[in-house]
Design a protein around this motif. Structure first.
Motif, PDB file in Angstrom:
ATOM      1  N   ASN A   1       2.756  -8.321   0.623  1.00  0.00           N
ATOM      2  CA  ASN A   1       2.865  -9.184   1.695  1.00  0.00           C
ATOM      3  C   ASN A   1       1.939  -9.482   2.534  1.00  0.00           C
ATOM      4  O   ASN A   1       0.883  -8.744   2.408  1.00  0.00           O
ATOM      5  CB  ASN A   1       4.136  -8.398   2.490  1.00  0.00           C
ATOM      6  CG  ASN A   1       3.815  -7.146   3.037  1.00  0.00           C
ATOM      7  OD1 ASN A   1       2.913  -6.940   3.741  1.00  0.00           O
ATOM      8  ND2 ASN A   1       4.413  -6.055   2.466  1.00  0.00           N
TER       9      ASN A   1
ATOM     10  N   HIS B   1       1.423  -8.966   5.708  1.00  0.00           N
ATOM     11  CA  HIS B   1       1.304  -8.105   6.942  1.00  0.00           C
ATOM     12  C   HIS B   1       0.397  -6.626   6.473  1.00  0.00           C
ATOM     13  O   HIS B   1      -0.412  -6.322   7.011  1.00  0.00           O
ATOM     14  CB  HIS B   1       2.585  -7.286   7.390  1.00  0.00           C
ATOM     15  CG  HIS B   1       2.673  -6.569   8.548  1.00  0.00           C
ATOM     16  ND1 HIS B   1       2.484  -5.084   8.428  1.00  0.00           N
ATOM     17  CD2 HIS B   1       2.252  -6.851   9.835  1.00  0.00           C
ATOM     18  CE1 HIS B   1       2.282  -4.620   9.522  1.00  0.00           C
ATOM     19  NE2 HIS B   1       2.271  -5.609  10.359  1.00  0.00           N
TER      20      HIS B   1
ATOM     21  N   SER C   1       5.069 -11.257  11.801  1.00  0.00           N
ATOM     22  CA  SER C   1       3.819 -10.190  11.277  1.00  0.00           C
ATOM     23  C   SER C   1       3.092  -9.864  11.827  1.00  0.00           C
ATOM     24  O   SER C   1       2.481  -8.659  11.639  1.00  0.00           O
ATOM     25  CB  SER C   1       3.749 -10.387   9.553  1.00  0.00           C
ATOM     26  OG  SER C   1       2.902 -11.700   9.541  1.00  0.00           O
TER      27      SER C   1
END
Length: 390
Positions: free
Chosen positions: A83, A85, A112
């Motif tokens: 991801n 993040h 995020s």
């Protein structure tokens, strides 16, 4: 041409439905299912040795495809994670928490980043300057003025703002004005695969983060970041992939990092999504599909959508409710601001009950456009809105 046939399995699961939320979760083309099974088969054949194929063939192939897609000079500048993040926090971990950190950003960044930076701002050493994106007509000027202050160690902004669909200022128009020591991160998630993008002039200056969940159509689990070729940052949040080539060497000395994008890599992850992403990019290449041709197709859809709304004359979905009226400066979704959040929730529910999927944030209702839409699809939207108005 119509691309619906390429998404037969998702359409089979959602018959008689108009999916107007691809900016949130895009339908997957059929080729991704075959890729999912290929990953399983490769794992069965290779077991632990599957990593030889993944790192020796699959990862380099997707790096090359993404480099071509985004005009990045060196494919090895790409690093992958599950991801964005995770990638974002690796960049943040390069800054000493004991030292002052000044961050410049906007009020329209995805959760995020915005959640994380709000949490960081609880530290007395972290200061955040937030530039409002509205009014949109003056944002580029106000953003450039803030960049030119040269007061920030970290600058974070979106290529396309997730809560409006508005395209941010051209990267080359403001990045050159940033302080030479500033770390610049651009969130490209709503631009990559939708808006024709060339990073050739900024790839050695910025970190560009995006992923496969939305317009690259390969689902969750394969995000990526470009890393400047001259980068010497040492993320504190680091994993064993970040110096994979030297694992056999003694590890007691100072922690070393790869000399390419993988210096920001983490640890073991499921590469199924990378297989799916490769399948999508292979399909585009085989059929001569480009981001420019996808964008042109979507702009035709957006015109058909506006025509449908004009015919329907629903009181809550008129031209004046559209957040931004420069329709040639939009990503692949439109955002309508209604008087109240309750009206948005009610209208979204009414549309959903009649087979039209949308999504919303507070008092903003969003309609997205995708390759698998045809101009004729929006006749359903027109008819439903006329029924609701009656």
């Amino acid at each position: 041409m119509s691309f619906k046939a390429q998404y037969s399995r998702f359409f089979a699961a959602h018959t008689a439905r108009l999916h107007c939320a691809p900016h949130s979760h895009h339908y997957w083309p059929d080729v991704t299912r075959e890729a999912q099974l290929t990953y399983w088969d490769d794992s069965a054949r290779g077991v632990d040795h599957k990593w030889d194929q993944i790192f020796g063939e699959r990862v380099p192939a997707v790096q090359r495809q993404l480099a071509e897609l985004l005009s990045v000079p060196d494919p090895s500048q790409f690093v992958f994670a599950a991801n964005t993040h995770e990638l974002l926090y690796r960049v943040l971990s390069c800054f000493d928490p004991a030292q002052p950190l000044s961050i410049l950003t906007t009020d329209s960044e995805f959760h995020s980043f915005s959640r994380q930076v709000r949490r960081l701002s609880e530290r007395p050493t972290v200061k955040v300057q937030v530039v409002p994106t509205e009014p949109f007509d003056t944002f580029a000027t106000r953003w450039l003025e803030a960049v030119k202050q040269h007061q920030h160690q970290l600058i974070f902004a979106s290529q396309v703002f997730y809560n409006s669909g508005v395209i941010g200022p051209e990267l080359t128009d403001w990045i050159a004005h940033a302080h030479a020591e500033a770390t610049i991160v651009v969130d490209g998630y709503h631009g990559c695969g939708a808006i024709p993008t060339s990073l050739v002039n900024v790839a050695d200056r910025i970190f560009y983060v995006a992923g496969s969940y939305k317009y690259l159509q390969a689902g969750e689990g394969c995000c990526f970041m470009t890393v400047p070729r001259n980068c010497t940052l040492r993320p504190e949040y680091t994993g064993w992939f970040a110096d994979f080539a030297n694992l056999a060497k003694p590890q007691q000395a100072q922690v070393e990092y790869a000399s390419d994008g993988f210096r920001f890599a983490g640890a073991t992850m499921d590469y199924t999504a990378l297989y799916r992403l490769q399948a999508v990019l292979d399909w585009w290449q085989k059929d001569g599909i480009t981001v420019a041709s996808i964008h042109a197709h979507v702009q035709q859809l957006q015109q058909a959508f506006r025509d449908a709304l004009t015919e329907a004359q629903h009181p809550l979905l008129q031209c004046e409710q559209l957040l931004h009226h420069d329709l040639n400066h939009h990503g692949h979704f439109y955002t309508y601001r209604l008087p109240t959040a309750e009206q948005v929730t009610e209208l979204a529910a009414q549309l959903d009950q009649r087979g039209i999927a949308t999504d919303y944030r507070a008092n903003r209702l969003r309609f997205g456009f995708a390759m698998y839409h045809d101009v004729e699809d929006f006749a359903l939207l027109r008819d439903v809105l006329m029924q609701l108005k009656a």
